[in-house]
Motif scaffolding. Structure first.
Motif, PDB file in Angstrom:
ATOM      1  N   ILE A  42       0.859  -1.185   0.000  1.00  0.00           N
ATOM      2  CA  ILE A  42       0.000   0.000   0.000  1.00  0.00           C
ATOM      3  C   ILE A  42       0.895   1.233   0.000  1.00  0.00           C
ATOM      4  O   ILE A  42       1.844   1.317   0.782  1.00  0.00           O
ATOM      5  CB  ILE A  42      -0.906   0.043   1.246  1.00  0.00           C
ATOM      6  N   ALA A  43       0.610   2.190  -0.878  1.00  0.00           N
ATOM      7  CA  ALA A  43       1.218   3.509  -0.784  1.00  0.00           C
ATOM      8  C   ALA A  43       0.230   4.410  -0.051  1.00  0.00           C
ATOM      9  O   ALA A  43      -0.879   4.638  -0.538  1.00  0.00           O
ATOM     10  CB  ALA A  43       1.543   4.070  -2.160  1.00  0.00           C
ATOM     11  N   ALA A  44       0.622   4.870   1.117  1.00  0.00           N
ATOM     12  CA  ALA A  44      -0.196   5.798   1.900  1.00  0.00           C
ATOM     13  C   ALA A  44       0.375   7.195   1.666  1.00  0.00           C
ATOM     14  O   ALA A  44       1.342   7.602   2.318  1.00  0.00           O
ATOM     15  CB  ALA A  44      -0.163   5.431   3.382  1.00  0.00           C
ATOM     16  N   VAL A  45      -0.211   7.896   0.704  1.00  0.00           N
ATOM     17  CA  VAL A  45       0.360   9.146   0.210  1.00  0.00           C
ATOM     18  C   VAL A  45      -0.141  10.293   1.089  1.00  0.00           C
ATOM     19  O   VAL A  45      -1.292  10.708   1.003  1.00  0.00           O
ATOM     20  CB  VAL A  45       0.002   9.364  -1.272  1.00  0.00           C
ATOM     21  N   ASN A  46       0.759  10.809   1.902  1.00  0.00           N
ATOM     22  CA  ASN A  46       0.398  11.774   2.941  1.00  0.00           C
ATOM     23  C   ASN A  46       0.554  13.220   2.496  1.00  0.00           C
ATOM     24  O   ASN A  46       0.301  14.138   3.287  1.00  0.00           O
ATOM     25  CB  ASN A  46       1.277  11.553   4.174  1.00  0.00           C
ATOM     26  N   ALA A  50       2.721   0.871  -6.340  1.00  0.00           N
ATOM     27  CA  ALA A  50       2.195   0.016  -5.275  1.00  0.00           C
ATOM     28  C   ALA A  50       0.932  -0.699  -5.745  1.00  0.00           C
ATOM     29  O   ALA A  50       0.293  -0.300  -6.724  1.00  0.00           O
ATOM     30  CB  ALA A  50       1.905   0.846  -4.027  1.00  0.00           C
ATOM     31  N   ASP A  51       0.551  -1.743  -5.034  1.00  0.00           N
ATOM     32  CA  ASP A  51      -0.668  -2.472  -5.385  1.00  0.00           C
ATOM     33  C   ASP A  51      -1.914  -1.626  -5.170  1.00  0.00           C
ATOM     34  O   ASP A  51      -2.871  -1.699  -5.948  1.00  0.00           O
ATOM     35  CB  ASP A  51      -0.767  -3.753  -4.548  1.00  0.00           C
ATOM     36  N   VAL A  52      -1.919  -0.852  -4.101  1.00  0.00           N
ATOM     37  CA  VAL A  52      -3.053   0.003  -3.756  1.00  0.00           C
ATOM     38  C   VAL A  52      -2.509   1.360  -3.322  1.00  0.00           C
ATOM     39  O   VAL A  52      -1.527   1.425  -2.578  1.00  0.00           O
ATOM     40  CB  VAL A  52      -3.891  -0.610  -2.606  1.00  0.00           C
ATOM     41  N   VAL A  53      -3.144   2.433  -3.784  1.00  0.00           N
ATOM     42  CA  VAL A  53      -2.736   3.778  -3.390  1.00  0.00           C
ATOM     43  C   VAL A  53      -3.890   4.445  -2.657  1.00  0.00           C
ATOM     44  O   VAL A  53      -5.000   4.559  -3.195  1.00  0.00           O
ATOM     45  CB  VAL A  53      -2.327   4.642  -4.600  1.00  0.00           C
ATOM     46  N   ILE A  54      -3.616   4.863  -1.430  1.00  0.00           N
ATOM     47  CA  ILE A  54      -4.578   5.617  -0.621  1.00  0.00           C
ATOM     48  C   ILE A  54      -3.926   6.959  -0.309  1.00  0.00           C
ATOM     49  O   ILE A  54      -2.766   7.009   0.089  1.00  0.00           O
ATOM     50  CB  ILE A  54      -4.911   4.866   0.680  1.00  0.00           C
ATOM     51  N   ALA A  55      -4.645   8.040  -0.508  1.00  0.00           N
ATOM     52  CA  ALA A  55      -4.055   9.366  -0.334  1.00  0.00           C
ATOM     53  C   ALA A  55      -4.939  10.241   0.539  1.00  0.00           C
ATOM     54  O   ALA A  55      -6.160  10.091   0.575  1.00  0.00           O
ATOM     55  CB  ALA A  55      -3.843  10.038  -1.684  1.00  0.00           C
ATOM     56  N   THR A  56      -4.303  11.138   1.224  1.00  0.00           N
ATOM     57  CA  THR A  56      -5.049  12.170   1.932  1.00  0.00           C
ATOM     58  C   THR A  56      -5.560  13.197   0.923  1.00  0.00           C
ATOM     59  O   THR A  56      -4.927  13.430  -0.114  1.00  0.00           O
ATOM     60  CB  THR A  56      -4.166  12.834   3.007  1.00  0.00           C
ATOM     61  N   ALA A  71      -7.679  12.285  -8.698  1.00  0.00           N
ATOM     62  CA  ALA A  71      -6.992  11.028  -9.002  1.00  0.00           C
ATOM     63  C   ALA A  71      -7.894   9.836  -8.695  1.00  0.00           C
ATOM     64  O   ALA A  71      -7.914   8.856  -9.442  1.00  0.00           O
ATOM     65  CB  ALA A  71      -5.696  10.936  -8.206  1.00  0.00           C
ATOM     66  N   GLU A  72      -8.661   9.931  -7.628  1.00  0.00           N
ATOM     67  CA  GLU A  72      -9.609   8.858  -7.307  1.00  0.00           C
ATOM     68  C   GLU A  72     -10.700   8.767  -8.371  1.00  0.00           C
ATOM     69  O   GLU A  72     -11.049   7.668  -8.843  1.00  0.00           O
ATOM     70  CB  GLU A  72     -10.237   9.100  -5.939  1.00  0.00           C
ATOM     71  N   GLU A  73     -11.229   9.912  -8.769  1.00  0.00           N
ATOM     72  CA  GLU A  73     -12.293   9.918  -9.776  1.00  0.00           C
ATOM     73  C   GLU A  73     -11.799   9.362 -11.116  1.00  0.00           C
ATOM     74  O   GLU A  73     -12.554   8.709 -11.831  1.00  0.00           O
ATOM     75  CB  GLU A  73     -12.819  11.350  -9.953  1.00  0.00           C
ATOM     76  N   TRP A  74     -10.549   9.595 -11.439  1.00  0.00           N
ATOM     77  CA  TRP A  74      -9.982   9.110 -12.695  1.00  0.00           C
ATOM     78  C   TRP A  74      -9.614   7.630 -12.645  1.00  0.00           C
ATOM     79  O   TRP A  74      -9.346   7.033 -13.688  1.00  0.00           O
ATOM     80  CB  TRP A  74      -8.731   9.903 -13.037  1.00  0.00           C
ATOM     81  N   GLY A  75      -9.553   7.057 -11.465  1.00  0.00           N
ATOM     82  CA  GLY A  75      -9.099   5.677 -11.343  1.00  0.00           C
ATOM     83  C   GLY A  75      -7.596   5.543 -11.233  1.00  0.00           C
ATOM     84  O   GLY A  75      -7.047   4.451 -11.357  1.00  0.00           O
ATOM     85  N   LEU A  76      -6.910   6.649 -10.971  1.00  0.00           N
ATOM     86  CA  LEU A  76      -5.458   6.614 -10.810  1.00  0.00           C
ATOM     87  C   LEU A  76      -5.068   6.013  -9.465  1.00  0.00           C
ATOM     88  O   LEU A  76      -4.028   5.357  -9.351  1.00  0.00           O
ATOM     89  CB  LEU A  76      -4.889   8.030 -10.941  1.00  0.00           C
ATOM     90  N   ILE A  77      -5.890   6.253  -8.442  1.00  0.00           N
ATOM     91  CA  ILE A  77      -5.649   5.707  -7.110  1.00  0.00           C
ATOM     92  C   ILE A  77      -6.928   5.045  -6.608  1.00  0.00           C
ATOM     93  O   ILE A  77      -8.018   5.253  -7.159  1.00  0.00           O
ATOM     94  CB  ILE A  77      -5.179   6.789  -6.112  1.00  0.00           C
ATOM     95  N   TRP A  78      -6.795   4.278  -5.539  1.00  0.00           N
ATOM     96  CA  TRP A  78      -7.946   3.581  -4.989  1.00  0.00           C
ATOM     97  C   TRP A  78      -8.847   4.514  -4.195  1.00  0.00           C
ATOM     98  O   TRP A  78     -10.066   4.502  -4.339  1.00  0.00           O
ATOM     99  CB  TRP A  78      -7.479   2.428  -4.101  1.00  0.00           C
ATOM    100  N   GLN A  79      -8.269   5.370  -3.346  1.00  0.00           N
ATOM    101  CA  GLN A  79      -9.106   6.116  -2.416  1.00  0.00           C
ATOM    102  C   GLN A  79      -8.428   7.409  -1.968  1.00  0.00           C
ATOM    103  O   GLN A  79      -7.225   7.424  -1.692  1.00  0.00           O
ATOM    104  CB  GLN A  79      -9.385   5.235  -1.179  1.00  0.00           C
ATOM    105  N   ALA A  80      -9.212   8.491  -1.922  1.00  0.00           N
ATOM    106  CA  ALA A  80      -8.785   9.747  -1.317  1.00  0.00           C
ATOM    107  C   ALA A  80      -9.608   9.962  -0.057  1.00  0.00           C
ATOM    108  O   ALA A  80     -10.838   9.840  -0.094  1.00  0.00           O
ATOM    109  CB  ALA A  80      -8.985  10.910  -2.288  1.00  0.00           C
TER     110      ALA A  80
END
Length: 256
Positions: free
Chosen positions: A97-101, A115-121, A169-178
């Motif tokens: 998981i990339a936890a993008v802070n 990363a397999d999954v990207v979660i961002a603030t 990025a979430e709306e585009w499907g670039l990352i899993w979750q904002a």
């Protein structure tokens, strides 16, 4: 292994690699690339989910331009230092998981996106900043981006080098979750715990199956699925999952 540019901790099966050069927005220098690569290659057996994150106000601003990059053989730099780091992420024996802070720019953005999954603030952003210094996107960006968001968005991000917000990025499907900033850390930790308690072999097989899917015909991909499913069907976790389902209880996966 003595670490000077990342902070590595393990808790309840989650191994966290925190980029630790906050004074320079966690810019990637040679030592940091080496430490990330070696830690992912030599993860302790107890780690069943790896988390990449940053210390300070940003995730990673990309290549440290004071670290001998200007005037260097960039082809050799990518081949000898970036490629092993990215392979270590893609071949990691645990889901990543990339936890993008915060800001993820240039190679730092593509480090996160590998990363397999990207979660961002929600306050984070992703910037393909390479053209600002007369370069093309690297660190896997030209492979990852068009597959994630399509050619038009990938091209626009790369040509204009403008920030894309985490929500966009979430709306585009670039990352899993904002996620809202105030719940980001706790929510990312919960996601990591969920993977750490899951069927690790199945997670890695999913990664392998998806990695082949773009280049395969349906017939070839069905064969990949059959092979990987056959392996998963021999695992302890499959037997445990079926037993737990029949006994109406929560499964206790071991990763084997």
């Amino acid at each position: 292994m003595a670490l000077s540019t990342i902070r590595f901790t393990v808790e309840d099966g989650v191994g966290t690699l925190a980029l630790n050069r906050p004074s320079v927005m966690n810019a990637l220098n040679r030592q940091m690339r080496h430490e990330i690569t070696q830690m992912l290659i030599a993860l302790p057996d107890e780690v069943r989910c790896a988390v990449l994150t940053g210390i300070g106000r940003g995730f990673c601003c990309g290549q440290d331009l004071t670290d001998g990059a200007t005037g260097a053989d960039l082809e050799a730099l990518l081949r000898d230092e970036y490629e092993p780091m990215l392979r270590a992420i893609c071949d990691c024996p645990a889901p990543v998981i990339a936890a993008v802070n915060g800001v993820a720019a240039g190679a730092g953005a593509n480090l996160a996106l590998s990363a397999d999954v990207v979660i961002a603030t929600e306050s984070a952003s992703f910037i393909q900043a390479f053209t600002r210094i007369g370069l093309i996107p690297d660190a896997g960006g030209t492979w990852i981006m068009p597959r994630a968001v399509g050619m038009a968005r990938a091209m626009g991000m790369m040509l204009f080098a403008e920030p894309v917000t985490a929500r966009q990025a979430e709306e585009w499907g670039l990352i899993w979750q904002a996620l809202p900033d105030d719940v980001f850390a706790a929510a990312a930790a919960d996601r990591a715990q969920a993977l750490a308690k899951g069927p690790t072999g199945a997670f890695i097989a999913i990664r392998q199956a998806l990695a082949t899917s773009f280049g395969n015909s349906l017939e070839a991909q069905l064969a990949v699925e059959a092979q990987l499913q056959g392996q998963a069907g021999q695992s302890h976790d499959f037997a445990e999952g079926v037993a737990a389902f029949l006994e109406k209880r929560r499964p206790v996966f071991t990763g084997h």
